[in-house]
Write a protein that holds these residues in place. Structure first.
Motif, PDB file in Angstrom:
ATOM      1  N   ALA A   1      -5.502  20.992  23.496  1.00  0.00           N
ATOM      2  CA  ALA A   1      -5.494  20.471  22.329  1.00  0.00           C
ATOM      3  C   ALA A   1      -5.072  19.198  22.108  1.00  0.00           C
ATOM      4  O   ALA A   1      -5.549  18.665  20.827  1.00  0.00           O
ATOM      5  N   VAL A   2      -4.562  18.404  23.300  1.00  0.00           N
ATOM      6  CA  VAL A   2      -5.090  16.727  23.023  1.00  0.00           C
ATOM      7  C   VAL A   2      -6.653  16.496  22.778  1.00  0.00           C
ATOM      8  O   VAL A   2      -7.503  15.872  21.942  1.00  0.00           O
ATOM      9  N   ARG A   3      -7.319  17.589  23.340  1.00  0.00           N
ATOM     10  CA  ARG A   3      -8.730  16.781  22.874  1.00  0.00           C
ATOM     11  C   ARG A   3      -9.109  17.109  21.707  1.00  0.00           C
ATOM     12  O   ARG A   3      -9.968  16.741  21.087  1.00  0.00           O
ATOM     13  N   CYS A   4      -8.521  18.667  21.331  1.00  0.00           N
ATOM     14  CA  CYS A   4      -9.132  18.654  19.853  1.00  0.00           C
ATOM     15  C   CYS A   4      -8.584  17.853  19.352  1.00  0.00           C
ATOM     16  O   CYS A   4      -8.951  17.382  17.852  1.00  0.00           O
ATOM     17  N   ALA A   5      -6.535  16.962  18.871  1.00  0.00           N
ATOM     18  CA  ALA A   5      -6.305  16.018  17.953  1.00  0.00           C
ATOM     19  C   ALA A   5      -7.714  15.201  18.306  1.00  0.00           C
ATOM     20  O   ALA A   5      -7.098  14.161  16.904  1.00  0.00           O
ATOM     21  N   PHE A   6      -8.330  14.369  19.178  1.00  0.00           N
ATOM     22  CA  PHE A   6      -8.916  13.599  19.478  1.00  0.00           C
ATOM     23  C   PHE A   6     -10.256  13.494  18.286  1.00  0.00           C
ATOM     24  O   PHE A   6     -10.028  12.710  17.448  1.00  0.00           O
ATOM     25  N   TRP A   7     -10.678  14.696  18.229  1.00  0.00           N
ATOM     26  CA  TRP A   7     -11.789  14.960  17.463  1.00  0.00           C
ATOM     27  C   TRP A   7     -11.335  15.200  16.556  1.00  0.00           C
ATOM     28  O   TRP A   7     -12.716  15.527  14.722  1.00  0.00           O
ATOM     29  N   LEU A   8      -9.837  15.600  15.804  1.00  0.00           N
ATOM     30  CA  LEU A   8      -9.462  15.881  14.337  1.00  0.00           C
ATOM     31  C   LEU A   8      -9.166  14.375  14.306  1.00  0.00           C
ATOM     32  O   LEU A   8      -9.276  13.688  13.015  1.00  0.00           O
ATOM     33  N   ALA A   9      -8.861  13.208  14.157  1.00  0.00           N
ATOM     34  CA  ALA A   9      -8.453  11.998  14.123  1.00  0.00           C
ATOM     35  C   ALA A   9     -10.066  11.231  13.866  1.00  0.00           C
ATOM     36  O   ALA A   9     -10.014  10.056  13.235  1.00  0.00           O
ATOM     37  N   VAL A  10     -10.440  11.314  14.607  1.00  0.00           N
ATOM     38  CA  VAL A  10     -12.546  10.413  14.891  1.00  0.00           C
ATOM     39  C   VAL A  10     -12.820  10.295  13.465  1.00  0.00           C
ATOM     40  O   VAL A  10     -12.921   9.513  12.856  1.00  0.00           O
ATOM     41  N   PRO A  11     -13.363  11.535  12.592  1.00  0.00           N
ATOM     42  CA  PRO A  11     -13.775  11.301  11.960  1.00  0.00           C
ATOM     43  C   PRO A  11     -12.667  10.847  10.362  1.00  0.00           C
ATOM     44  O   PRO A  11     -13.415  10.204  10.191  1.00  0.00           O
ATOM     45  N   LEU A  12     -11.302  11.484  11.185  1.00  0.00           N
ATOM     46  CA  LEU A  12     -10.609  10.609   9.732  1.00  0.00           C
ATOM     47  C   LEU A  12     -10.970   9.046   9.634  1.00  0.00           C
ATOM     48  O   LEU A  12     -10.469   8.540   8.898  1.00  0.00           O
ATOM     49  N   LEU A  13     -10.874   8.663  10.829  1.00  0.00           N
ATOM     50  CA  LEU A  13     -10.572   7.163  11.217  1.00  0.00           C
ATOM     51  C   LEU A  13     -11.647   6.675  10.581  1.00  0.00           C
ATOM     52  O   LEU A  13     -11.960   5.546   9.891  1.00  0.00           O
ATOM     53  N   LEU A  14     -12.827   7.419  10.974  1.00  0.00           N
ATOM     54  CA  LEU A  14     -14.330   6.494  10.525  1.00  0.00           C
ATOM     55  C   LEU A  14     -14.791   6.952   9.643  1.00  0.00           C
ATOM     56  O   LEU A  14     -15.265   5.658   8.296  1.00  0.00           O
ATOM     57  N   ARG A  15     -13.885   7.875   8.205  1.00  0.00           N
ATOM     58  CA  ARG A  15     -14.166   7.631   6.689  1.00  0.00           C
ATOM     59  C   ARG A  15     -12.968   7.358   6.423  1.00  0.00           C
ATOM     60  O   ARG A  15     -12.568   6.759   4.763  1.00  0.00           O
ATOM     61  N   GLY A  16     -11.876   5.682   7.055  1.00  0.00           N
ATOM     62  CA  GLY A  16     -11.288   5.241   6.561  1.00  0.00           C
ATOM     63  C   GLY A  16      -9.994   6.016   5.988  1.00  0.00           C
ATOM     64  O   GLY A  16      -8.865   5.357   5.588  1.00  0.00           O
ATOM     65  N   GLU A  17     -10.018   6.317   6.509  1.00  0.00           N
ATOM     66  CA  GLU A  17      -8.449   7.922   6.456  1.00  0.00           C
ATOM     67  C   GLU A  17      -6.981   6.816   7.172  1.00  0.00           C
ATOM     68  O   GLU A  17      -7.567   8.493   8.617  1.00  0.00           O
ATOM     69  N   THR A  18      -6.765   6.590   8.376  1.00  0.00           N
ATOM     70  CA  THR A  18      -6.161   5.676   9.198  1.00  0.00           C
ATOM     71  C   THR A  18      -4.465   6.628   9.159  1.00  0.00           C
ATOM     72  O   THR A  18      -4.266   7.044  10.168  1.00  0.00           O
ATOM     73  N   ALA A  19      -3.927   6.776   7.633  1.00  0.00           N
ATOM     74  CA  ALA A  19      -2.831   7.269   8.549  1.00  0.00           C
ATOM     75  C   ALA A  19      -3.564   8.780   9.499  1.00  0.00           C
ATOM     76  O   ALA A  19      -2.260   9.736   9.509  1.00  0.00           O
ATOM     77  N   ARG A  20      -3.609   9.719   8.204  1.00  0.00           N
ATOM     78  CA  ARG A  20      -4.364  10.676   8.755  1.00  0.00           C
ATOM     79  C   ARG A  20      -4.808  10.567   9.891  1.00  0.00           C
ATOM     80  O   ARG A  20      -4.137  11.683  11.209  1.00  0.00           O
ATOM     81  N   GLY A  21      -6.058  10.101  10.450  1.00  0.00           N
ATOM     82  CA  GLY A  21      -6.256   9.836  11.494  1.00  0.00           C
ATOM     83  C   GLY A  21      -4.675  10.029  12.715  1.00  0.00           C
ATOM     84  O   GLY A  21      -4.770   9.724  13.878  1.00  0.00           O
TER      85      GLY A  21
END
Length: 547
Positions: free
Chosen positions: A76-96
């Motif tokens: 589940a943590v691995r999934c959370a990581f892969w949810l965070a990465v594209p958000l951070l790359l798009r500049g959505e730092t709060a959600r990521g």
């Protein structure tokens, strides 16, 4: 529908990297019966690879919840990581950042020692790369050790790549590039998952661009293109990488292809919106419009890039210079130089700074900037940066009327541009080389070299450079194209090597007035530097006239 058979076919397509087939198979099976978490992760992966970002995020979030429901917290943590990465790359730092915080809490609450501990270090290391390179290196080192302990090649590659980026940011590009190359061995040999492979390809090309390592950027861009071509239904990786491919193509002189790649990057980065990367794509598109003479499109591109938070300099200042807006260009480039403190960032600004302040008559300022650029080039050692530095030195030496010294450094610049297969930059240096030869009395060779540059500009579609070159070589009325008597006098004095201050004293004017006259001269004659103005004056017998 036989769901079990459909799933087996989808898994087989996944193993064969037939991404569209796998996506259709997993999606159809999921419509009939909700997938288990492992197949949801496969669905998320293929959704990402065929460009369905929303479906990817939805499947990953479902997998995260499913893993939690059966007690597989690490997965589940691995999934959370892969949810965070594209958000951070798009500049959505709060959600990521929110997904990363949840992942850390899950591991802390469960007291779990797992490889995912190392994955969660990776975003923190990337955040610190430019802010605190030493701490970033230590963070990546811990992540790499975790990856090695658990035998996870993806994490080891990500962490070692991060260490390379941190070394570059910390001022040790040689050691950094060595680590990047080592990591790319694992990438090129197919040892890594497709998501990590694409990430590292893109980041490596970006690093090569940062340190002006054109050869490596070209090599890895070609490798990325081959990797994408081997997977026909892969949505090529991804908007940011298209930008870097556009940059390489521009340097190589393939401007129509470069413009198309930039356009595709803008399109892909708009859906879903990735503001930081979209700004980079818009800036690259504006750069291509500028050198091709589409000034209105270029200005709009720079404006939109700025709205996305991307720096608009030095490109916007160079655009204003090309439009004859010398005062605006000078103010903008000086402000940009004051803002940039990192060496590599300053190097990009200084290349434009030299040309622009020379056009405004500030030869000492151009000399100081050229010397700083030379020091950076010597430290970095990249051939591209050495060629840029040699071009700038040659322009300054011409402005200082030292044509013999200019000739030597410009020959070096032209040679290096040729080795780098950079036809536009080589043609620009050849123009200065021709002017230096003409100043030394070698009119025949100068004419041949200027013709070589003209043909290159024509092939590329570099209409502004072609117009400036024509202004230097075509016959015009002796007083210049619409120059006033005062402007003609200023031009004559510029050609004798006088500074703006000296011209102001001789003509009893303010330096500001002299600068305004010079700006008008450049605009009317299509020139961008004092050396070009000097060449024009000699070509049209303006030097030596009385008032």
């Amino acid at each position: 529908m036989d769901v079990a058979a459909e799933l087996e076919r989808a898994r087989d397509a996944f193993a064969r990297q037939a991404w569209s087939e796998a996506y259709t198979g997993f999606s159809d099976a999921d419509d009939e019966q909700p997938l288990g978490p492992d197949d949801l992760v496969r669905l998320a992966t293929v959704a990402y690879l065929v460009g369905r970002d929303a479906e990817c995020a939805a499947a990953t979030e479902r997998a995260h919840q499913a893993y939690l429901s059966i007690g597989r917290t690490a997965s589940a943590v691995r999934c959370a990581f892969w949810l965070a990465v594209p958000l951070l790359l798009r500049g959505e730092t709060a959600r990521g950042g929110g997904w990363l915080a949840r992942a850390r809490r899950l591991l802390d609450d469960g007291g779990i020692d797992c490889v995912e501990q190392g994955y969660l270090l990776f975003p923190e290391g990337m955040r610190l790369v430019h802010k605190d390179p030493a701490t970033a290196r230590a963070t990546f080192g811990e992540a790499a050790a975790t990856g090695e302990r658990f035998g996870d090649p993806d994490l080891v590659a990500l962490a070692r790549h991060g260490q390379g980026r941190a070394l570059i940011a910390g001022g040790d590009p040689s050691a950094g590039v060595a680590l990047l190359d080592e990591t790319m061995v694992a990438v090129a040999s197919g040892e890594l998952s497709p998501l990590v492979t694409g990430m590292i390809y893109c980041s490596t090309i970006e690093a090569c661009q940062e340190i002006f390592d054109l050869r490596r950027a070209q090599e890895w861009t070609a490798a990325l293109s081959d990797w994408c071509a081997a997977q026909p239904d892969l949505v090529p990786y991804r908007g940011q990488c298209l930008v870097h491919r556009s940059q390489v193509l521009q340097t190589r002189g393939a401007w129509p292809d470069a413009l198309e790649e930039a356009r595709r990057a803008c399109e892909r980065l708009s859906e879903p919106l990735n503001r930081p990367a979209l700004g980079m794509a818009l800036y690259q598109q504006a750069e291509l419009h500028r050198v091709r003479g589409a000034f209105a499109d270029a200005e709009e591109g720079y404006r939109r890039a700025g709205e996305c938070g991307h720096r608009t300099q030095p490109g916007l200042a160079q655009l204003w210079m090309a439009q004859g807006r010398v005062d605006e260009a000078v103010a903008a480039i000086r402000g940009a130089a004051d803002e940039r403190r990192d060496r590599l960032g300053r190097a990009r600004v200084l290349t434009a700074y030299v040309e622009i302040v020379l056009a405004a008559g500030d030869v000492p300022g151009a000399r100081a900037a050229s010397e700083e650029l030379s020091r950076i080039a010597d430290d970095i050692g990249a051939p591209l940066l050495r060629a840029v530095s040699a071009h700038a030195r040659g322009a300054v030496l011409l402005a200082e009327d030292d044509a013999a010294a200019a000739l030597d450094v410009l020959l070096d610049a032209c040679r290096t541009w040729g080795e780098l297969e950079a036809p536009y930059d080589r043609a620009r240096s050849i123009v200065l080389l021709g002017l230096a030869r003409r100043r030394l009395g070698d009119v025949g060779t100068a004419r041949l070299e200027l013709d070589v540059a003209r043909q290159a500009f024509r092939r590329l579609g570099a209409t502004p450079d072609l117009a400036r070159l024509d202004a230097l070589t075509h016959d015009r009325p002796r007083a210049g194209a619409g120059l006033s008597p005062r402007e003609t006098e200023v031009l004559r004095l510029v050609a004798t090597g006088r500074t703006n201050h000296a011209i102001a004293e001789e003509l009893v004017l303010s330096e500001k007035t002299v600068a305004r006259h010079l700006s008008n001269i450049f605009a009317k004659l299509g020139l961008t530097s004092r050396s070009a103005a000097t060449a024009y004056a000699y070509e049209h017998d303006l030097v030596g006239r009385g008032r």
